[in-house]
Design an enzyme around this catalytic site. Structure first.
Site, PDB file in Angstrom:
ATOM      1  N   HIS A  67     -93.497  80.016  72.312  1.00  0.00           N
ATOM      2  CA  HIS A  67     -94.864  79.734  71.858  1.00  0.00           C
ATOM      3  C   HIS A  67     -95.645  78.953  72.905  1.00  0.00           C
ATOM      4  CE1 HIS A  67     -93.086  80.947  68.084  1.00  0.00           C
ATOM      5  NE2 HIS A  67     -94.282  80.988  67.551  1.00  0.00           N
ATOM      6  N   SER A  84    -102.354  84.804  68.979  1.00  0.00           N
ATOM      7  CA  SER A  84    -102.440  83.360  69.175  1.00  0.00           C
ATOM      8  C   SER A  84    -103.891  82.949  69.442  1.00  0.00           C
ATOM      9  CB  SER A  84    -101.523  82.940  70.327  1.00  0.00           C
ATOM     10  OG  SER A  84    -101.546  81.550  70.481  1.00  0.00           O
ATOM     11  N   GLU A  87    -105.721  82.860  66.144  1.00  0.00           N
ATOM     12  CA  GLU A  87    -105.307  81.732  65.296  1.00  0.00           C
ATOM     13  C   GLU A  87    -105.834  80.406  65.840  1.00  0.00           C
ATOM     14  OE1 GLU A  87    -101.294  84.203  64.108  1.00  0.00           O
ATOM     15  OE2 GLU A  87    -101.167  82.586  65.568  1.00  0.00           O
ATOM     16  N   GLN A  88    -105.728  80.229  67.156  1.00  0.00           N
ATOM     17  CA  GLN A  88    -106.208  78.971  67.733  1.00  0.00           C
ATOM     18  C   GLN A  88    -107.733  78.880  67.623  1.00  0.00           C
ATOM     19  OE1 GLN A  88    -104.271  77.142  71.006  1.00  0.00           O
ATOM     20  NE2 GLN A  88    -102.661  78.669  71.141  1.00  0.00           N
TER      21      GLN A  88
END
Ligand code: GUN
Length: 174
Positions: A67, A84, A87-88
């Site tokens: 990750h 990612s 999501e971030q």
């Protein structure tokens, strides 16, 4: 896509569609393909969870190390995976001011120095203010407890990714 369509995918297609449900760990998707047909989405999630649970501690820590840091260098250089990145961004981690960015950067570094793997949390249910709070709280734990917590977060992230790709037969159970 529903579970019937997922069950009908070839190995290559299955890997293309679901290969990043666990961040940068397509081997997990590859491993569960042979367990088809899945009776529903829960059964697919359970196959992934069981694979992760059967790994030795070193394997589980390996998953964590795949990750990227939250609000880290991959986000700044635009090299995050699309999942990612989404999501971030959802948690506002791509819109930090300098003080917020350096605070999270310092805590991420402290966390990694303490545990030897990056801080992982399902940011779908977090925001940029709760991330440093959770980092501080989890920094106080022991290594085994924290490994277990981080793996539980990986499973939650996997669930949200799967549910955005596969139409479930029940609503979000996060
Ligand atoms: N939570 C959701 N996505 C990610 C990610 O890509 N990295 C980390 N560290 N946590 C996450």
């Amino acid at each position: 896509m529903d579970i019937g369509a997922i069950n009908a995918l070839s190995y290559e297609e299955f890997l293309n569609v679901l290969g990043n449900v666990v961040e940068k760990c397509p081997i997990i998707t590859a491993a569960v393909w042979s367990e088809r047909p899945f009776s529903n989405l829960d059964a697919l999630e359970a196959a992934i969870d069981n694979f992760i649970d059967a790994l030795p501690e070193s394997g589980q820590e390996g998953i964590l190390r795949c990750h990227p840091d939250l609000a880290g260098k991959e986000l700044r250089s635009g090299t995050l995976t699309p999942e990612s990145r989404r999501e971030q961004g959802h948690a506002g981690l791509d819109r930090l001011d300098a003080a917020e960015a350096s605070g999270i950067g310092r805590l991420n570094a402290e966390y990694k120095a303490r545990f030897g793997f990056p801080f992982v949390v399902c940011v779908r249910t977090s925001d940029k203010r709760s991330v440093p709070r959770q980092l501080e709280e989890r920094l106080r734990r022991g290594r085994a407890e924290e490994r277990a917590r981080a793996i539980a977060e990986v499973k939650k992230i996997c669930r949200t990714r799967l549910r955005s790709l596969v139409r479930g037969d029940q609503v979000n159970k996060l």
